[in-house]
Write a protein that holds these residues in place. Sequence first.
Motif, PDB file in Angstrom:
ATOM      1  N   VAL A 172      48.427  35.065  47.495  1.00 57.66           N
ATOM      2  CA  VAL A 172      49.499  33.310  46.921  1.00 57.66           C
ATOM      3  C   VAL A 172      49.001  33.470  44.656  1.00 57.66           C
ATOM      4  N   SER A 173      47.991  32.841  44.989  1.00 54.25           N
ATOM      5  CA  SER A 173      47.164  33.415  44.030  1.00 54.25           C
ATOM      6  C   SER A 173      47.889  34.400  42.505  1.00 54.25           C
ATOM      7  N   GLU A 174      48.779  35.497  43.249  1.00 53.99           N
ATOM      8  CA  GLU A 174      48.897  36.694  42.236  1.00 53.99           C
ATOM      9  C   GLU A 174      49.792  36.235  42.253  1.00 53.99           C
ATOM     10  N   ARG A 175      50.917  35.912  42.971  1.00 52.07           N
ATOM     11  CA  ARG A 175      52.378  35.148  43.054  1.00 52.07           C
ATOM     12  C   ARG A 175      52.690  34.567  42.245  1.00 52.07           C
ATOM     13  N   ILE A 176      51.660  33.364  41.643  1.00 54.31           N
ATOM     14  CA  ILE A 176      51.888  32.141  41.066  1.00 54.31           C
ATOM     15  C   ILE A 176      51.625  32.561  39.643  1.00 54.31           C
ATOM     16  N   GLY A 177      50.443  33.204  39.196  1.00 57.69           N
ATOM     17  CA  GLY A 177      49.493  33.104  38.443  1.00 57.69           C
ATOM     18  C   GLY A 177      50.216  33.924  36.981  1.00 57.69           C
TER      19      GLY A 177
END
Length: 177
Positions: A172-177
């Motif tokens: 999730v962090s990679e997606r929204i980062g």
Amino acid sequence: MEATAAQRAMAGWLGSLGKAGVIDGEADGDAVAAFVVGQNELEELRRFLTSVPVEVRDRERRAAIEVCIWMVHADRVVDPEEVNLLREIIASSGLSEDAQDELVLASHEPPSLEGIETKLTHPVLRELMLALSWEIAAIDGNVARAERDFYTGLSKRLGVPAVRASEIQRSVSERIG
């Protein structure tokens, strides 16, 4: 006017939850759920939700919304965009009007999560709710300690191993980062 990151996240999750069968309505939007759990797992969840009695499906849907409500309140700062997301999810839930009204009222203060593991039983839905709760926490660019603690506690309650919970968080962090 360009959409904010929160608005894009909301649209993606609404589409993904619809695609997974968690809410009724459009299945358009970002394939967030498929990114986190995989297309085959989404199909498995959809088959499960269409094969169980309506009471079971409603229980799972309601529990998923309760998890969202809890995460919105975890840092004690409730953003209007988070409230809008909750209301859209509740309105699209396919639950009875009475159940929707109860959830809207519950959105003002977090409901009890006691027994959440007996209400939210499907492993794919459990992982999706972890992913959504992490995205709700991270959408403002700052994950508070209370949000981290909630995520850790929720993953334990739902029986998601720490390694998998970390993978979901990272994804999730990679997606929204």
